[in-house]
Design an enzyme around this catalytic site. Sequence first.
Site, PDB file in Angstrom:
ATOM      1  N   ASN A  33       0.783  -1.058   0.014  1.00  0.00           N
ATOM      2  CA  ASN A  33      -0.014   0.066   0.085  1.00  0.00           C
ATOM      3  C   ASN A  33       0.888   1.298   0.091  1.00  0.00           C
ATOM      4  O   ASN A  33       1.715   1.476   0.914  1.00  0.00           O
ATOM      5  CB  ASN A  33      -1.019  -0.050   1.370  1.00  0.00           C
ATOM      6  CG  ASN A  33      -1.880   1.171   1.185  1.00  0.00           C
ATOM      7  OD1 ASN A  33      -1.520   2.228   1.046  1.00  0.00           O
ATOM      8  ND2 ASN A  33      -3.089   1.022   1.545  1.00  0.00           N
ATOM      9  N   HIS A  50       1.096   6.179   1.641  1.00  0.00           N
ATOM     10  CA  HIS A  50       1.789   7.188   2.632  1.00  0.00           C
ATOM     11  C   HIS A  50       2.774   7.689   1.894  1.00  0.00           C
ATOM     12  O   HIS A  50       3.553   8.741   2.438  1.00  0.00           O
ATOM     13  CB  HIS A  50       2.237   6.611   3.681  1.00  0.00           C
ATOM     14  CG  HIS A  50       1.037   6.159   4.688  1.00  0.00           C
ATOM     15  ND1 HIS A  50       0.049   7.167   4.767  1.00  0.00           N
ATOM     16  CD2 HIS A  50       0.560   5.070   5.240  1.00  0.00           C
ATOM     17  CE1 HIS A  50      -0.820   6.597   5.893  1.00  0.00           C
ATOM     18  NE2 HIS A  50      -0.644   5.400   5.961  1.00  0.00           N
ATOM     19  N   HIS A  87      -5.498   3.641  -1.902  1.00  0.00           N
ATOM     20  CA  HIS A  87      -6.802   3.990  -1.287  1.00  0.00           C
ATOM     21  C   HIS A  87      -7.296   5.527  -1.533  1.00  0.00           C
ATOM     22  O   HIS A  87      -6.721   6.437  -1.379  1.00  0.00           O
ATOM     23  CB  HIS A  87      -6.923   3.989   0.229  1.00  0.00           C
ATOM     24  CG  HIS A  87      -8.111   4.290   0.799  1.00  0.00           C
ATOM     25  ND1 HIS A  87      -8.340   4.018   2.179  1.00  0.00           N
ATOM     26  CD2 HIS A  87      -9.585   4.574   0.345  1.00  0.00           C
ATOM     27  CE1 HIS A  87      -9.752   4.285   2.550  1.00  0.00           C
ATOM     28  NE2 HIS A  87     -10.320   4.500   1.399  1.00  0.00           N
ATOM     29  N   ARG A 130      -9.331   8.044  -1.325  1.00  0.00           N
ATOM     30  CA  ARG A 130     -10.308   8.356   0.035  1.00  0.00           C
ATOM     31  C   ARG A 130     -11.481   9.469  -0.576  1.00  0.00           C
ATOM     32  O   ARG A 130     -10.791  10.379  -1.630  1.00  0.00           O
ATOM     33  CB  ARG A 130      -9.608   8.777   1.103  1.00  0.00           C
ATOM     34  CG  ARG A 130      -9.063   7.942   1.645  1.00  0.00           C
ATOM     35  CD  ARG A 130      -8.147   8.244   3.116  1.00  0.00           C
ATOM     36  NE  ARG A 130      -9.324   8.687   3.957  1.00  0.00           N
ATOM     37  CZ  ARG A 130      -9.538   7.898   5.163  1.00  0.00           C
ATOM     38  NH1 ARG A 130      -9.090   6.969   5.408  1.00  0.00           N
ATOM     39  NH2 ARG A 130     -10.625   8.553   5.958  1.00  0.00           N
ATOM     40  N   ARG A 185      -7.228  12.820   0.707  1.00  0.00           N
ATOM     41  CA  ARG A 185      -6.212  13.287   1.700  1.00  0.00           C
ATOM     42  C   ARG A 185      -4.747  12.757   1.150  1.00  0.00           C
ATOM     43  O   ARG A 185      -3.672  13.674   1.687  1.00  0.00           O
ATOM     44  CB  ARG A 185      -6.302  12.718   3.276  1.00  0.00           C
ATOM     45  CG  ARG A 185      -6.051  11.388   3.549  1.00  0.00           C
ATOM     46  CD  ARG A 185      -6.193  11.223   5.090  1.00  0.00           C
ATOM     47  NE  ARG A 185      -7.470  11.302   5.540  1.00  0.00           N
ATOM     48  CZ  ARG A 185      -7.802  10.542   6.615  1.00  0.00           C
ATOM     49  NH1 ARG A 185      -7.062  10.047   7.241  1.00  0.00           N
ATOM     50  NH2 ARG A 185      -9.007  10.970   7.186  1.00  0.00           N
ATOM     51  N   GLU A 222      -8.777   0.432  -2.710  1.00  0.00           N
ATOM     52  CA  GLU A 222      -9.191   0.524  -1.733  1.00  0.00           C
ATOM     53  C   GLU A 222     -10.413   1.764  -1.957  1.00  0.00           C
ATOM     54  O   GLU A 222      -9.985   2.899  -2.175  1.00  0.00           O
ATOM     55  CB  GLU A 222      -8.526   0.561  -0.436  1.00  0.00           C
ATOM     56  CG  GLU A 222      -7.684  -0.648  -0.231  1.00  0.00           C
ATOM     57  CD  GLU A 222      -6.684  -0.289   1.418  1.00  0.00           C
ATOM     58  OE1 GLU A 222      -7.055   0.690   1.645  1.00  0.00           O
ATOM     59  OE2 GLU A 222      -5.677  -1.029   1.488  1.00  0.00           O
ATOM     60  N   THR A 261      -7.882   3.568   8.185  1.00  0.00           N
ATOM     61  CA  THR A 261      -9.019   2.710   8.269  1.00  0.00           C
ATOM     62  C   THR A 261      -9.300   2.014   9.457  1.00  0.00           C
ATOM     63  O   THR A 261      -8.247   1.464  10.021  1.00  0.00           O
ATOM     64  CB  THR A 261      -9.123   1.771   6.922  1.00  0.00           C
ATOM     65  OG1 THR A 261      -8.707   2.692   6.078  1.00  0.00           O
ATOM     66  CG2 THR A 261     -10.593   1.043   6.893  1.00  0.00           C
ATOM     67  N   GLU A 279     -11.071  -9.291   2.914  1.00  0.00           N
ATOM     68  CA  GLU A 279      -9.426  -9.032   3.654  1.00  0.00           C
ATOM     69  C   GLU A 279      -9.756  -8.775   5.036  1.00  0.00           C
ATOM     70  O   GLU A 279     -10.608  -7.965   5.455  1.00  0.00           O
ATOM     71  CB  GLU A 279      -8.904  -7.791   3.102  1.00  0.00           C
ATOM     72  CG  GLU A 279      -7.740  -7.354   3.708  1.00  0.00           C
ATOM     73  CD  GLU A 279      -7.191  -6.360   2.983  1.00  0.00           C
ATOM     74  OE1 GLU A 279      -7.205  -5.840   2.057  1.00  0.00           O
ATOM     75  OE2 GLU A 279      -6.478  -5.394   3.873  1.00  0.00           O
ATOM     76  N   HIS A 298      -3.719  -4.763   7.987  1.00  0.00           N
ATOM     77  CA  HIS A 298      -3.628  -3.618   8.729  1.00  0.00           C
ATOM     78  C   HIS A 298      -2.877  -3.712   9.905  1.00  0.00           C
ATOM     79  O   HIS A 298      -2.957  -4.897  10.641  1.00  0.00           O
ATOM     80  CB  HIS A 298      -5.189  -3.115   9.324  1.00  0.00           C
ATOM     81  CG  HIS A 298      -5.388  -1.963  10.126  1.00  0.00           C
ATOM     82  ND1 HIS A 298      -5.419  -0.897   9.453  1.00  0.00           N
ATOM     83  CD2 HIS A 298      -5.106  -1.513  11.377  1.00  0.00           C
ATOM     84  CE1 HIS A 298      -5.440   0.170  10.269  1.00  0.00           C
ATOM     85  NE2 HIS A 298      -5.255  -0.389  11.431  1.00  0.00           N
TER      86      HIS A 298
END
Length: 247
Positions: free
Chosen positions: A8, A11, A44, A46, A50, A71, A102, A152, A192
């Site tokens: 992922n 970030h 993701h 969103r 963000r 995602e 999340t 998931e 996660h």
Amino acid sequence: MSIRLGVNIDHVATVRQARRTDEPSVVWAAAEAELGGADGITFHLREDRRHIQDEDARLLKRTVTVRLNMEMSIAAEIVGIACEIHPTVCTLVPEKREELTTEGGLDVVRLRPRVSEAVRRLRDGGMEVSGFIEPSGDQIHACAEAGFDAVELWTGGYAHARTEAEVDAALTVLADGVRTSREAGLTVLGGHGLTYRNVARAAAIPGFVEFNIGHSIVSRSVFVGMREAVRAMKELMVRGERAPMPR
Ligand code: PXP
């Protein structure tokens, strides 16, 4: 085939958005992750945008050569964007504006009609659909009935466990969740809060086909580079998988 690693890269975009500039590049990060052995790239998009932006999603679709996992919330606007971008797989997640990341899984039991509609639109568009849920029997069966291909399972309960007893209990919950999901005909992924420290024990649970890991890999990549950070995580996962948990 060994357990897959989906990296992922949200970030990487978080760092870029801190200055609203053009670096670091998520496309470059994804390519480096692939060179490190990533089996998939996850992002993701969103609703609050963000970190990942719409243009990132379009660029990743054109450049990523492994599985691309988007995602997303079940909002109709985002489902429409997913149908346009057409990733390999869409993972439906809960989304709250005030959350840092999340938190927990999608409540498929409560949101069943809206979730089923999103699953139908995405599957009609030719994408695989996965649901990010807590490892409970109710949620797993609701996913099977809503037409998901995969689940998931939220590994946060395990990642946040502190004492050895809590860790063991959380691993048992996950192992039961994997078994129930497979019995319901679902492909089982996890994610996660997984880190270099805790990933091996989760990978030792039989039946997981993929983990999606973000924060820990991006954090390490600051010091060693994305390619090496991914390589090291993949190695721990494969090693963990070869040392299955006692039954
Ligand atoms: N899987 C899902 C569905 C997520 O929402 C997240 C967080 O964005 C992750 C995996 C990765 O979590 P982490 O960043 O804690 O590795």
